[in-house]
Structure formats: structure tokens, C-alpha cells
Design a protein around this motif. Sequence first.
Motif, PDB file in Angstrom:
ATOM      1  N   ASP A 139       0.827  -1.206   0.000  1.00  0.00           N
ATOM      2  CA  ASP A 139       0.000   0.000   0.000  1.00  0.00           C
ATOM      3  C   ASP A 139       0.862   1.258   0.000  1.00  0.00           C
ATOM      4  O   ASP A 139       0.537   2.257  -0.651  1.00  0.00           O
ATOM      5  N   THR A 140       1.975   1.211   0.730  1.00  0.00           N
ATOM      6  CA  THR A 140       2.869   2.374   0.780  1.00  0.00           C
ATOM      7  C   THR A 140       3.449   2.681  -0.588  1.00  0.00           C
ATOM      8  O   THR A 140       3.516   3.849  -1.013  1.00  0.00           O
ATOM      9  N   VAL A 141       3.886   1.640  -1.319  1.00  0.00           N
ATOM     10  CA  VAL A 141       4.455   1.848  -2.660  1.00  0.00           C
ATOM     11  C   VAL A 141       3.393   2.399  -3.602  1.00  0.00           C
ATOM     12  O   VAL A 141       3.639   3.343  -4.366  1.00  0.00           O
ATOM     13  N   ARG A 142       2.191   1.810  -3.567  1.00  0.00           N
ATOM     14  CA  ARG A 142       1.132   2.290  -4.450  1.00  0.00           C
ATOM     15  C   ARG A 142       0.774   3.751  -4.139  1.00  0.00           C
ATOM     16  O   ARG A 142       0.571   4.557  -5.056  1.00  0.00           O
ATOM     17  N   ALA A 143       0.705   4.115  -2.862  1.00  0.00           N
ATOM     18  CA  ALA A 143       0.380   5.493  -2.488  1.00  0.00           C
ATOM     19  C   ALA A 143       1.462   6.450  -2.952  1.00  0.00           C
ATOM     20  O   ALA A 143       1.183   7.570  -3.406  1.00  0.00           O
ATOM     21  N   SER A 144       2.737   6.047  -2.843  1.00  0.00           N
ATOM     22  CA  SER A 144       3.831   6.911  -3.280  1.00  0.00           C
ATOM     23  C   SER A 144       3.769   7.161  -4.776  1.00  0.00           C
ATOM     24  O   SER A 144       3.980   8.287  -5.243  1.00  0.00           O
ATOM     25  N   LEU A 145       3.459   6.121  -5.559  1.00  0.00           N
ATOM     26  CA  LEU A 145       3.361   6.287  -7.007  1.00  0.00           C
ATOM     27  C   LEU A 145       2.154   7.139  -7.378  1.00  0.00           C
ATOM     28  O   LEU A 145       2.233   7.993  -8.262  1.00  0.00           O
ATOM     29  N   ALA A 146       1.021   6.892  -6.712  1.00  0.00           N
ATOM     30  CA  ALA A 146      -0.181   7.666  -7.027  1.00  0.00           C
ATOM     31  C   ALA A 146      -0.010   9.128  -6.664  1.00  0.00           C
ATOM     32  O   ALA A 146      -0.504  10.027  -7.363  1.00  0.00           O
ATOM     33  N   LEU A 147       0.696   9.404  -5.584  1.00  0.00           N
ATOM     34  CA  LEU A 147       0.887  10.773  -5.124  1.00  0.00           C
ATOM     35  C   LEU A 147       1.613  11.607  -6.166  1.00  0.00           C
ATOM     36  O   LEU A 147       1.355  12.809  -6.308  1.00  0.00           O
ATOM     37  N   ARG A 148       2.477  10.972  -6.925  1.00  0.00           N
ATOM     38  CA  ARG A 148       3.287  11.696  -7.904  1.00  0.00           C
ATOM     39  C   ARG A 148       2.787  11.503  -9.330  1.00  0.00           C
ATOM     40  O   ARG A 148       3.450  11.920 -10.281  1.00  0.00           O
ATOM     41  N   GLY A 149       1.639  10.824  -9.493  1.00  0.00           N
ATOM     42  CA  GLY A 149       1.084  10.639 -10.822  1.00  0.00           C
ATOM     43  C   GLY A 149       1.855   9.656 -11.662  1.00  0.00           C
ATOM     44  O   GLY A 149       1.871   9.775 -12.898  1.00  0.00           O
ATOM     45  N   TRP A 150       2.482   8.668 -11.031  1.00  0.00           N
ATOM     46  CA  TRP A 150       3.302   7.709 -11.772  1.00  0.00           C
ATOM     47  C   TRP A 150       2.611   6.364 -11.951  1.00  0.00           C
ATOM     48  O   TRP A 150       3.210   5.434 -12.502  1.00  0.00           O
ATOM     49  N   THR A 151       1.400   6.233 -11.496  1.00  0.00           N
ATOM     50  CA  THR A 151       0.752   4.924 -11.507  1.00  0.00           C
ATOM     51  C   THR A 151       0.656   4.364 -12.918  1.00  0.00           C
ATOM     52  O   THR A 151       0.899   3.163 -13.135  1.00  0.00           O
ATOM     53  N   ASP A 152       0.343   5.199 -13.895  1.00  0.00           N
ATOM     54  CA  ASP A 152       0.190   4.727 -15.267  1.00  0.00           C
ATOM     55  C   ASP A 152       1.524   4.562 -15.984  1.00  0.00           C
ATOM     56  O   ASP A 152       1.552   4.010 -17.093  1.00  0.00           O
ATOM     57  N   ARG A 153       2.570   5.029 -15.392  1.00  0.00           N
ATOM     58  CA  ARG A 153       3.883   4.982 -16.073  1.00  0.00           C
ATOM     59  C   ARG A 153       4.776   3.883 -15.523  1.00  0.00           C
ATOM     60  O   ARG A 153       5.896   3.691 -16.005  1.00  0.00           O
ATOM     61  N   VAL A 154       4.322   3.179 -14.508  1.00  0.00           N
ATOM     62  CA  VAL A 154       5.152   2.172 -13.841  1.00  0.00           C
ATOM     63  C   VAL A 154       4.403   0.853 -13.793  1.00  0.00           C
ATOM     64  O   VAL A 154       3.195   0.821 -13.511  1.00  0.00           O
ATOM     65  N   VAL A 155       5.092  -0.237 -14.091  1.00  0.00           N
ATOM     66  CA  VAL A 155       4.538  -1.585 -13.962  1.00  0.00           C
ATOM     67  C   VAL A 155       4.890  -2.101 -12.573  1.00  0.00           C
ATOM     68  O   VAL A 155       6.077  -2.155 -12.205  1.00  0.00           O
ATOM     69  N   VAL A 156       3.889  -2.462 -11.788  1.00  0.00           N
ATOM     70  CA  VAL A 156       4.132  -2.889 -10.415  1.00  0.00           C
ATOM     71  C   VAL A 156       3.858  -4.376 -10.283  1.00  0.00           C
ATOM     72  O   VAL A 156       2.913  -4.910 -10.871  1.00  0.00           O
ATOM     73  N   GLU A 157       4.686  -5.041  -9.518  1.00  0.00           N
ATOM     74  CA  GLU A 157       4.511  -6.451  -9.149  1.00  0.00           C
ATOM     75  C   GLU A 157       4.738  -6.515  -7.648  1.00  0.00           C
ATOM     76  O   GLU A 157       5.862  -6.707  -7.175  1.00  0.00           O
TER      77      GLU A 157
END
Length: 534
Positions: A343-361
Motif C-alpha cells: 500500500d505504501t508503494v502504491r500510495a507513493s506512485l499515485a501521489l506523484r502521478g506515476w501509476t500509469d507509467r510504472v509496472v508494479v509487481e
Amino acid sequence: MRRSLGHGSRRLVGGLRVRLVVTFVLVALVSAVTATALAYRDARTAVLQRTQNTAVNDLRERVAAVGAGLDLPPDQRSLSRFAAKVSEGLGARIVVARHQDLTAVSDAYADTEGRITAELRAAVRSGDGARFQRVQWRGDPYLVVGTPVTYADGDRRTSGLEVFLITDLRAERDDTAALLDSVRTGTVPVVVLAALLALLAAGTVLRPVRKLGRATRELAAGDLGSRVAVRGHDELADLARTFNETADALQASDAELRAQEAKARRFVADVSHELRTPLAAMTMVATVLEEDADQLPPDAAHAARTVGAETARLSRLVEDLMEISRFDAGAVRLDATATDLADTVRASLALRGWTDRVVVELQEDVRAVVDRRRIDVIVANLVGNALRHGAPPVTVTLAAPGGDRVTLEVADRGPGLPPEVRERVFDRFYKADAARTRSTSEGGGGRGGDRGSGRGGAGLGQDGSLGQDGSFGPGGSLGPGGFGQGSGLGMAIALENARLHGGTIEVAERPEGGAVFTLRLPLRHPDEEEEGDE
């Protein structure tokens, strides 16, 4: 354990104490063997010389006494009687008398042919006085003395009569052998005594050496006050004195460097603190100018945006310097709580608008006791650098493979990092070649320590979190082109945050190309934290 045992065995075999003892023992052994050989040679020579002189003198005297009544030329009977009389006065030793073709032996049963050599007969026949020769017969030593019998007139002409005396040397051989055995027996206590003296000398020599070695190890471990007592005026005392002088100089240099480092940290902290107030005012002015940039002439609009971007960059630099100074001063503390890392990693990416630019596993339900704010800073730096300097796709992988540690990998498909860059990527203010940057519109500088990005003007605070107004501030704001140029401190701050959690960050090259940064943290579970609090 195996390595330490091998080291100990090498030290035992090749230590200075062992070498000293071996040297002493070898010197004592060589000396004893040499003395034994010399003593044996001298004793044997003295015994044989005395026996030879006695045999020669006795033969001469006996021949002179008995030969006066011998008629020449003798017959066989008179020659035999002469040999017997000569032998009676010589302790019944074998006497052989020869005159031309006649030969008489004092012991008729004695075999004399093998003991009187042709060389000795020829030497005696030459008439130059008594001759002797030591021979081995049937494994036993014998001394054979021969002398010609001369007339009693003045010219000392030889009469043709030759007398040989055969003396058994077995008693002399046994005496010299007994002497050799005695000397050999005495060699053992000499070697033992040499070993004891060597141990005593080694202890005397090695005691100060061991003290010096212990002081050196303490000095290497950081105890700069370690010293060695100086005793005497020999070479070891000079070595101890030199060590103490070196330690004094090192301690003084260390104290001076520490004082200079403390001054430098205070200077950076003071300057950063003093700059915060004017920078806050400049940031507000720059924000107003950027908001009204569309209403300004093109040149003025560009200047306003440039001022805003550079002001934000300067703010990030000041905040990063203050954070680094807190790490250096040891004033940073963890605010650790039970946290879901995915959840912490997802929140950090979403906070900076990187969710669509990063592939998460992300492995789910990975909970650990960490400082969420500092984990956010680490993620922002690693992902921001991958987006800025790598090539898509950028992947973020979270896993807890062993159950005791957690890993977070951030990988890109860019050109990767050369070995010389990987060695320095976590250095402060280090930036790789600008050729690493994907495009000028996406920022400047190479991989160094640039934190993530955001939207807006004020931006993230000094730790990469949201500001009080919900916007992104220094340490992660976007420049005019998308990513602001970093201060070169972000990766260093990320590594310090990882170390604060007891972990580390590693960088490597992906086999298929690109760089991969791996955050490794000890997996402290919430129940462990509760037990520690109790």
C-alpha cells in the motif's frame, strides 16, 4: 571456523616464536654435531698417534736388544728364535721377521699375509727407517709397523733383515666409539637446553612485540588513545616510541578533522536554516509570477517560469542539505509503525502521478515496522531516477523471499550505468554524464540523487512528503519540462534512510539492459515491535 583454524595453524607454524626456537635448536644441534665430530677426530687421532709412537719405539728398542746376538745371514731356526724373542718383549704381539727368502712368525698359527701389504714391504725395504700402516683385516683394524735392521757400524747399512710388528687396534676403536657415544648422549640435553633458552629469549623479545601488535589492532579499531609503554633503549624501544609518536600525530589529525567536520556541518545547517525564510518568500513570489505568466509577454513569461523552476530547485537543495546535516549529526530518528509495504508503494506512485507509467509487481500482505514517510522518500528517489534517466517500461517489484527480509526492485530498460558510475551513484552531489538523460525536456543531469516529481508550485517537503497545503514541494517538483533537475543528494538521502532501517540499496546492471536498484530491508513484524515496546 575453517578459515580461522587455517589462519591459526599458519600462525603456529610460521610464527616468530617458532622460528626463534627452531633457529636456536638448529644452531645448538649444528654446534653439538660439529663439536662431536671435532672431538671424535682429535681423540681418535691422539689415541692412534700414541699407539703408533709406542709401537714404533717398542719395536726399535726390542729389535736393537735382541738383534745384537743374531748372526747374519740367519737360518730358519735362528730367524724363528729371533722373532719369538722380539715378540716376548712386546706383549706377545705378532712379530714377523724376513730375510731374503726366509720368513719367521712369532705365532706359527697367525695369518700375516693379509695384514702386511706389498706397499709396506717396499717402503721398509727402501731402508729409510721405520714405517707403519693401518689396515683392515676381516673387519678389524690393525697397525702394522715395519723396520729394517741395520749393521752397527757407522754407515748404517741395511742387513737385509726386516721386522714387522702387528698390533691389534680393536681396543682403541672401542675407546673412540665409547667417546663418540658419550658425546652423542650429551647432545640431547644441549639441544633441550637450547630450546628452553630459545623459549625464554622468544618470550623476552615477543612480549613487547605482542603489546605493540595489540596496541596496533586497538588503534585500527578506532581507539586512538592506545599507546605502548617504552622500556629500555634497544630497537624494540625505538619501535614503541615511534608507534607512540605516530599514534599521537594520528590522534591530533583525527581531532582536527573532527573539529573541521563539525564546523562544516554546523555551517551547512546554519546556512540552510537562514536561507529557508527568504526562499519561502521567493517561492511565493515565483508562484504568483508563474500563475500570471500567460498574461505576460513571451520573454517575461519564460523568465517567470525559469525563476520559478530555479527557485524550486534551490529550495530542494536547501532542504536536502538540512536533511543530510541531520543524518551527519545523528539527529534523525525513525517514526516506525506497522505498515503495509504494498500500500505504501502504491500510495507513493499515485501521489506523484506515476501509476500509469510504472509496472508494479507487489506481493500483498507484506507488513513490517518501518517509517512510512522515509520509505516514501526512498521509493520517490528510485522510481523518479528510473523514469528520468531510464527507458520504459519501469518495473517496481516488492517481495519477501526469505521471510526475514524484504526487497524492493526498481528496474528500467535504459542504457544502464557504467561500472565507474555504479560505484559513485550514491555519492553526494554526484551526477553521471548528461548523455544518460532521456531528453532535455525531461530534466538535466545524470543519475545522481534526484527525488520524484509532482505538479504545482510549492511541492513536497524536505522528506518528500506532501506540504501542508497538499501540494508538492522541494525535493520532487516538476520543472517546466516535466522533471526538475536534481540536487545530486537524493540517492544519498535514500541510502541513509535505508541504513536507518538497518537495510541498504544496491545497484546492478540488468542482463537484458538497463539499471536495477534493489532496496533490502530487514522484515520486522508488528508483533516484534510490540514486544520491543513492552
